[in-house]
Scaffold this motif. Structure first.
Motif, PDB file in Angstrom:
ATOM      1  N   ASP A 206     -21.992  25.433   0.158  1.00 12.44           N
ATOM      2  CA  ASP A 206     -22.222  26.113   1.435  1.00 12.44           C
ATOM      3  C   ASP A 206     -23.689  26.471   1.622  1.00 12.44           C
ATOM      4  O   ASP A 206     -24.182  26.515   2.746  1.00 12.44           O
ATOM      5  N   ALA A 207     -24.394  26.738   0.522  1.00 10.58           N
ATOM      6  CA  ALA A 207     -25.808  27.097   0.640  1.00 10.58           C
ATOM      7  C   ALA A 207     -26.653  25.882   1.010  1.00 10.58           C
ATOM      8  O   ALA A 207     -27.535  25.957   1.868  1.00 10.58           O
ATOM      9  N   ILE A 208     -26.399  24.750   0.360  1.00  7.28           N
ATOM     10  CA  ILE A 208     -27.216  23.558   0.629  1.00  7.28           C
ATOM     11  C   ILE A 208     -26.523  22.618   1.615  1.00  7.28           C
ATOM     12  O   ILE A 208     -26.824  21.427   1.694  1.00  7.28           O
ATOM     13  N   HIS A 209     -25.619  23.197   2.388  1.00  2.34           N
ATOM     14  CA  HIS A 209     -24.913  22.487   3.455  1.00  2.34           C
ATOM     15  C   HIS A 209     -25.873  21.693   4.328  1.00  2.34           C
ATOM     16  O   HIS A 209     -25.616  20.543   4.702  1.00  2.34           O
ATOM     17  N   GLY A 210     -27.024  22.298   4.656  1.00  4.88           N
ATOM     18  CA  GLY A 210     -27.986  21.637   5.526  1.00  4.88           C
ATOM     19  C   GLY A 210     -28.501  20.324   4.965  1.00  4.88           C
ATOM     20  O   GLY A 210     -28.828  19.401   5.725  1.00  4.88           O
ATOM     21  N   GLY A 211     -28.601  20.209   3.624  1.00  8.91           N
ATOM     22  CA  GLY A 211     -29.061  18.967   3.023  1.00  8.91           C
ATOM     23  C   GLY A 211     -28.087  17.828   3.242  1.00  8.91           C
ATOM     24  O   GLY A 211     -28.487  16.690   3.524  1.00  8.91           O
ATOM     25  N   TYR A 212     -26.802  18.120   3.126  1.00  9.11           N
ATOM     26  CA  TYR A 212     -25.797  17.089   3.368  1.00  9.11           C
ATOM     27  C   TYR A 212     -25.808  16.656   4.828  1.00  9.11           C
ATOM     28  O   TYR A 212     -25.711  15.468   5.146  1.00  9.11           O
ATOM     29  N   VAL A 213     -25.904  17.627   5.734  1.00 10.39           N
ATOM     30  CA  VAL A 213     -25.965  17.306   7.158  1.00 10.39           C
ATOM     31  C   VAL A 213     -27.177  16.424   7.448  1.00 10.39           C
ATOM     32  O   VAL A 213     -27.091  15.419   8.165  1.00 10.39           O
ATOM     33  N   ALA A 214     -28.325  16.792   6.864  1.00  7.92           N
ATOM     34  CA  ALA A 214     -29.546  16.027   7.097  1.00  7.92           C
ATOM     35  C   ALA A 214     -29.408  14.599   6.592  1.00  7.92           C
ATOM     36  O   ALA A 214     -29.915  13.647   7.217  1.00  7.92           O
ATOM     37  N   SER A 215     -28.695  14.396   5.473  1.00  6.81           N
ATOM     38  CA  SER A 215     -28.588  13.050   4.920  1.00  6.81           C
ATOM     39  C   SER A 215     -27.781  12.130   5.820  1.00  6.81           C
ATOM     40  O   SER A 215     -28.033  10.923   5.869  1.00  6.81           O
ATOM     41  N   VAL A 216     -26.801  12.675   6.535  1.00  7.97           N
ATOM     42  CA  VAL A 216     -26.002  11.853   7.447  1.00  7.97           C
ATOM     43  C   VAL A 216     -26.889  11.239   8.525  1.00  7.97           C
ATOM     44  O   VAL A 216     -26.696  10.093   8.934  1.00  7.97           O
ATOM     45  N   ILE A 217     -27.888  11.991   8.956  1.00  3.96           N
ATOM     46  CA  ILE A 217     -28.804  11.498   9.988  1.00  3.96           C
ATOM     47  C   ILE A 217     -29.950  10.706   9.380  1.00  3.96           C
ATOM     48  O   ILE A 217     -30.307   9.628   9.862  1.00  3.96           O
ATOM     49  N   ALA A 218     -30.543  11.206   8.307  1.00  5.21           N
ATOM     50  CA  ALA A 218     -31.891  10.772   7.919  1.00  5.21           C
ATOM     51  C   ALA A 218     -32.006  10.058   6.586  1.00  5.21           C
ATOM     52  O   ALA A 218     -33.122   9.732   6.174  1.00  5.21           O
ATOM     53  N   ALA A 219     -30.897   9.810   5.885  1.00  4.80           N
ATOM     54  CA  ALA A 219     -31.019   9.146   4.583  1.00  4.80           C
ATOM     55  C   ALA A 219     -31.802   7.844   4.721  1.00  4.80           C
ATOM     56  O   ALA A 219     -31.582   7.050   5.629  1.00  4.80           O
ATOM     57  N   ARG A 220     -32.729   7.628   3.817  1.00  5.48           N
ATOM     58  CA  ARG A 220     -33.658   6.508   3.871  1.00  5.48           C
ATOM     59  C   ARG A 220     -32.920   5.173   3.813  1.00  5.48           C
ATOM     60  O   ARG A 220     -31.930   5.025   3.105  1.00  5.48           O
ATOM     61  N   ALA A 221     -33.395   4.188   4.550  1.00  8.42           N
ATOM     62  CA  ALA A 221     -32.739   2.880   4.619  1.00  8.42           C
ATOM     63  C   ALA A 221     -33.535   1.828   3.864  1.00  8.42           C
ATOM     64  O   ALA A 221     -34.723   1.996   3.564  1.00  8.42           O
ATOM     65  N   ASN A 222     -32.819   0.727   3.572  1.00  9.31           N
ATOM     66  CA  ASN A 222     -33.452  -0.478   3.029  1.00  9.31           C
ATOM     67  C   ASN A 222     -34.166  -0.259   1.696  1.00  9.31           C
ATOM     68  O   ASN A 222     -35.213  -0.844   1.436  1.00  9.31           O
ATOM     69  N   ASP A 223     -33.609   0.620   0.861  1.00 11.44           N
ATOM     70  CA  ASP A 223     -34.177   0.802  -0.473  1.00 11.44           C
ATOM     71  C   ASP A 223     -33.214   0.327  -1.549  1.00 11.44           C
ATOM     72  O   ASP A 223     -33.449   0.523  -2.736  1.00 11.44           O
ATOM     73  N   GLY A 224     -32.103  -0.274  -1.128  1.00  2.60           N
ATOM     74  CA  GLY A 224     -31.166  -0.849  -2.081  1.00  2.60           C
ATOM     75  C   GLY A 224     -30.296   0.149  -2.791  1.00  2.60           C
ATOM     76  O   GLY A 224     -29.549  -0.216  -3.697  1.00  2.60           O
ATOM     77  N   ILE A 225     -30.380   1.444  -2.424  1.00  7.86           N
ATOM     78  CA  ILE A 225     -29.555   2.457  -3.076  1.00  7.86           C
ATOM     79  C   ILE A 225     -28.923   3.342  -2.024  1.00  7.86           C
ATOM     80  O   ILE A 225     -29.311   3.341  -0.861  1.00  7.86           O
ATOM     81  N   SER A 226     -27.955   4.082  -2.454  1.00  6.84           N
ATOM     82  CA  SER A 226     -27.426   5.177  -1.673  1.00  6.84           C
ATOM     83  C   SER A 226     -26.862   4.734  -0.332  1.00  6.84           C
ATOM     84  O   SER A 226     -26.193   3.718  -0.232  1.00  6.84           O
TER      85      SER A 226
END
Length: 714
Positions: A206-226
Motif C-alpha cells: 500500500d505504501a509503494i502503490h504508486g510505483g506499481y501504478v507508474a509501471s503500468v504506464i511507464a515501464a521501459r520498452a524494448n530492453d528485452g526484459i520485464s
C-alpha cells in the motif's frame, strides 16, 4: 467506511467562493498506532493569501494556519479546536472556492483474491511482455489494444513531452526498479519537498502503490526484459501525497489538501492527463459543487487536463470519490475473460472499463535490471491504462479538449455485459487503438448505443410513450457488438423516435434491448394509469405487459397471457364500446377473427367474441377513428396487397369495408397512428426496395396524401 475521531480539526481552503462543511470520513488506524494527522477543512483561494489574513478571517482561538501557494492559487489548512466556527467565518468571507472538513483517501490497488483454491493459477493472460514488443494488445483475450494505438500515435521531436501524464499517488520506493527510470519525480505535496520517494525500508504494497501504478504506464520498452508500459515513451510526472511519517507508522491515507496541492502543481507543470488510483466515500451529492477537491478537478479540466480515477474495489454499488465527481473519467475493472472483475465497483458513474485482474506490473522496489514481475489486481491498475490512452490521443491531437478525448474513449469502447452503457462496464472495455483512430474526428462522434444500426426487424406506433403529447415510432433493429474487432453477440434493440406533426422524425432514444425472439406491440394505455404501455409475445406464445413510466421508458414486465402462438395479435382501441382497449387476433390456421376485451387494469375480461372469418393471410392494423364517428376502426391489407378500411360499429363488429388503395404488398412493415395535432390517422411504411421510411399524411375519412420519404437506412 468508518469515521476518524481526531483530537483537533483542520480547515483547508481554496480561496474564491462559498461552500458548506462536510463530514470527515476515512479508514480507522490500528488501535496501537499513533493517530493520523488531524482532520482538515479544505478550501482554495484563487489569489495569494497570507497566514495572517486567514487567521484574521477564521477568527478562532488556537488556530494553526498553513498556506501553500501554487502559481496564483493558495491552498490553506487551518488546524483548530472549533472547526464549525472556522468554516462559517471563511465561508462568509466569500474569498474561497471551497471550504470543508478534510477527507482521507486510500490507495485502491491490491484487491484481496477470493479464498477459493482454484480461483486462478497465477498465469498471465498475454499482458506480460518478455520481449518488449506486445503488451495490452489484441493478442490478449480481451486486451485494451495498445499496440494498435502505438502505430498511430504522434512521434518525433517533442511528441513524448506533448501530453505529460501526472500520477498522483502514495510515493515511489526508495530504490525503484530501473524500469521506472522514465518517471520524473515532480513534487512531494505531503512533505513539501521534491523527493517523491519513500524512506528506505518501506516496502509495504500500500505504501509503494504508486510505483506499481507508474509501471503500468511507464515501464521501459524494448530492453528485452520485464513488461512494456502502456505509454512507454510518454512523459510521466509523479506527485507524492503520502506523508513519510504515516508510511512509517503503517498508515496509508492521503489528505485532501495534499491531493489538491498535487493537482494544482500538475496543472502548473503542464500535465495534460492526471491519474488518481485512490478513493474515499463521497460527500453528499448536493455538496459536490462546493467540495474543494471537486473544485480542483473542475479547474484542471478547464485548463485542458483529462482527469482519470479508479472506480473502487469494494465490489458493490456504492460510489467512491474522486472517480464519481463531475469531470472525472471513472474506470472499472474487467477480468481475464472480459467479464466484470469480482472486486470492481459498479454504479451509475462508471464510464469505462479496462483490464484489472492479473495485471503485470514491475515489482517497484526491485533494484535489479531484471525487474521482478508481480501480478496485481485492482481498479488502481485499470485507471492508468485509460490515462495512458488519453495521453496518446492528446499528444497526437493536441487541440482536443478533455470532453472530446473522453468521447473518443467512451464511444469506441468494446461493449461488454448488458448491451449499451451499464453500471458494470460503463460504455465497455477500453480499445486504445480504436479510440486513437476515432479521435481524428472526435467532434462528430455519436453515442453508438443511441444510433440505429439496421436492418429494422419490427415497427410499431405508440400514441405517447414519453408523455410529451407526441406519438413515437417504435423500431426494433439489430446491431453486432464486438470485442477486439471480432464479431460478438447480435443484439436486437428497441428504439423510440419522436414524430412531429409534419411526420418528421426526432431524436431517437433506446427503450430496451435483447428483443430477439419477441414480437412487439404498442397497445396504448392498457392498464388504466394514463401512460402508454408496451406488450410483447415470446416464441413460446407468452404475452407480457411492460407498463410505461410516462417518460419514454417501461417498467418491469408481467405475464398477462399464454398460448398466443397460433394467433396474429393486433392491439386496438375500444372496439366493444366499454371504454377499455381491446385486442383482435386472427387464428392463423382457420382465418377466424376474435375480439379479446381488455379489463382496463392490465388484463382481459373473460370470454372472447368471434367477429369475422376468412382473414387468413391478412395484415390488420389498429387505425383509431378514421371515419370521425368517434368509434375505433381497423385497416387491413389483403393477400393481394389491397388496402381496406373497416369502420367499427362500437359493438365488437364492423360495417362494410371501403377500398383505400392497392399495391401495399410492396411494403415490409406498416404502422398507423395519429402523428400530429389534427384528428386524422396517418400511415408510416418501410419500402424494402430502398430501405426508406415513407409517410402518408391522413386527410380525413380514409383519405391520405401522397407519400413522402422521412427516413433512410431502415
Amino acid at each position: 467506511m468508518t469515521t476518524l475521531t481526531p483530537r483537533k480539526s483542520v480547515v483547508v481552503v481554496l480561496a474564491g467562493g462559498l461552500v458548506a462543511a462536510f463530514a470527515v470520513t476515512g479508514p480507522t488506524p490500528g488501535a496501537d498506532a499513533a493517530p493520523v494527522e488531524p482532520v482538515v477543512v479544505v478550501a482554495t483561494a484563487v489569489g495569494i493569501v497570507t497566514e495572517g489574513e486567514v487567521a484574521d478571517q477564521a477568527a478562532a482561538d488556537e488556530a494553526d494556519v498553513e498556506v501553500r501557494t501554487v502559481a496564483d492559487t493558495s491552498v490553506v489548512t487551518v488546524e483548530t479546536t472549533d472547526p464549525e466556527a472556522v468554516i462559517a467565518e471563511l465561508s462568509e468571507s466569500g474569498d474561497y472556492l471551497g471550504v470543508a472538513l478534510e477527507r482521507y483517501y486510500r490507495p485502491l490497488g491490491f484487491a484481496d483474491p477470493p479464498n477459493d483454491p482454484y480461483y486462478r493459477n497465477g498465469t498471465q493472460w498475454d499482458l506480460q511482455n518478455q520481449q518488449g514488443d506486445t503488451a495490452w494488445t489484441s493478442s490478449a483475450q480481451v486486451g485494451a489494444r495498445f499496440a494498435a494505438a502505438w502505430t498511430q500515435m504522434a512521434t518525433g521531436a517533442g511528441a513524448a513531452e506533448a501530453a505529460p501524464i501526472a500520477i498522483i499517488d502514495t510515493g515511489l520506493p526508495a530504490s525503484p526498479s530501473a524500469q521506472l527510470a522514465g518517471v520524473v519525480g515532480k513534487y512531494d505535496a505531503a512533505d513539501g519537498d521534491t523527493n517523491v520517494h519513500l524512506p528506505a525500508g518501506i516496502s509495504a504494497l500500500d505504501a509503494i502503490h504508486g510505483g506499481y501504478v507508474a509501471s503500468v504506464i511507464a515501464a521501459r520498452a524494448n530492453d528485452g526484459i520485464s513488461i512494456t508500459g502502456a505509454a512507454w515513451d510518454n512523459a510521466v510526472y509523479f506527485y507524492k501525497v503520502l506523508e513519510d511519517v504515516n508510511a512509517s507508522r503503517g498508515h496509508y491515507v492521503m489528505l485532501t489538501s495534499d491531493i489538491i496541492v498535487a493537482m494544482e502543481r500538475a496543472v502548473a507543470d503542464g500535465a495534460k492527463v492526471i491519474n488518481m488510483s485512490f478513493g474515499s466515500d463521497c460527500p453528499a451529492q448536493s455538496q459536490w459543487s462546493s467540495d474543494p477537491l471537486a473544485v480542483a478537478i473542475q479547474r484542471a479540466v478547464a485548463a485542458g487536463v483529462t482527469v482519470v480515477a479508479a472506480a473502487g474495489n469494494s465490489g458493490n454499488g456504492t460510489i467512491e470519490c474522486p472517480a464519481s465527481l463531475p469531470g472525472v473519467i471513472s474506470v472499472a475493472a474487467s477480468d481475464r475473460d472480459g467479464t466484470e472483475a469480482y472486486f470492481s465497483q459498479r454504479n451509475a458513474y462508471v464510464d469505462i472499463t479496462a483490464p484489472g485482474e492479473d495485471i503485470a506490473a514491475v515489482s517497484a522496489y526491485a533494484a535489479s535490471t531484471t525487474a521482478e514481475i508481480k501480478l496485481v489486481d485492482g481498479t488502481s491498475f485499470s485507471s492508468p491504462l485509460v490515462a495512458a490512452a488519453a495521453a496518446l490521443i492528446k499528444r497526437t491531437y493536441p487541440k482536443l479538449t478533455p470532453a472530446l478525448i473522453e468521447r473518443a474513449l467512451l464511444y469506441t469502447a468494446q461493449d461488454a455485459g448488458p448491451y449499451r452503457r451499464d453500471d458494470y462496464f460503463g460504455y465497455g472495455i477500453l480499445d486504445a487503438g480504436a479510440a486513437l483512430a476515432a479521435a481524428a474526428n472526435a467532434a462528430t462522434l455519436t453515442d453508438p448505443y443511441t444510433t440505429m444500426v439496421g436492418p429494422v426487424r419490427q415497427l410499431a406506433m405508440s400514441p405517447d410513450m414519453a408523455g410529451g403529447g407526441t406519438a413515437e415510432l417504435l423500431v426494433v433493429d439489430s446491431t453486432i457488438a464486438t470485442l477486439n474487432g471480432r464479431p460478438g453477440a447480435v443484439y436486437y434493440k428497441l428504439m423510440g423516435y419522436r414524430v412531429s406533426s409534419a411526420g418528421a422524425l426526432g431524436t431517437t432514444v433506446q427503450i430496451g434491448a435483447n428483443w430477439l425472439g419477441y414480437t412487439l406491440y404498442a397497445p396504448g394505455d392498457w392498464n388504466g394509469d394514463g401512460r402508454a404501455d408496451l406488450m410483447s409475445r415470446n416464441s413460446s406464445g407468452r404475452l407480457y405487459l411492460y407498463p410505461g413510466n410516462g417518460s419514454g421508458g417501461v417498467q418491469a414486465a408481467s405475464q398477462i397471457g399464454s398460448a398466443w402462438s397460433p394467433f396474429t395479435v393486433v392491439p386496438t382501441a375500444d372496439l366493444s364500446g366499454d371504454g377499455k382497449r381491446d385486442i383482435l387476433a386472427i387464428q392463423n390456421s382457420t382465418g377466424d377473427l376474435y375480439l379479446y376485451r381488455g379489463d382496463g387494469k392490465g388484463g382481459f375480461l373473460s370470454g372472447r367474441v368471434k367477429c369475422g372469418s376468412g382473414w387468413r393471410g391478412w395484415r390488420l392494423y389498429a387505425a383509431g377513428d378514421i371515419t370521425g364517428d368517434g368509434r375505433a376502426d381497423i385497416v387491413g391489407i389483403s393477400p393481394d396487397g389491397t388496402l381496406y378500411q373497416y369502420p367499427g360499429n362500437g359493438r365488437s363488429g364492423f360495417s362494410g369495408r371501403t377500398r383505400i388503395g392497392g399495391g401495399w404488398n410492396m411494403y415490409d412493415m406498416v404502422v398507423m397512428g395519429r402523428f400530429g395535432s389534427d384528428s386524422y390517422v396517418d400511415i408510416v411504411a418501410i419500402d424494402p426496395a430502398d430501405s426508406g421510411l415513407y409517410y402518408y399524411r391522413g386527410t380525413g375519412h380514409g383519405k391520405f396524401a401522397a407519400r413522402a420519404k422521412i427516413g433512410s437506412g431502415f
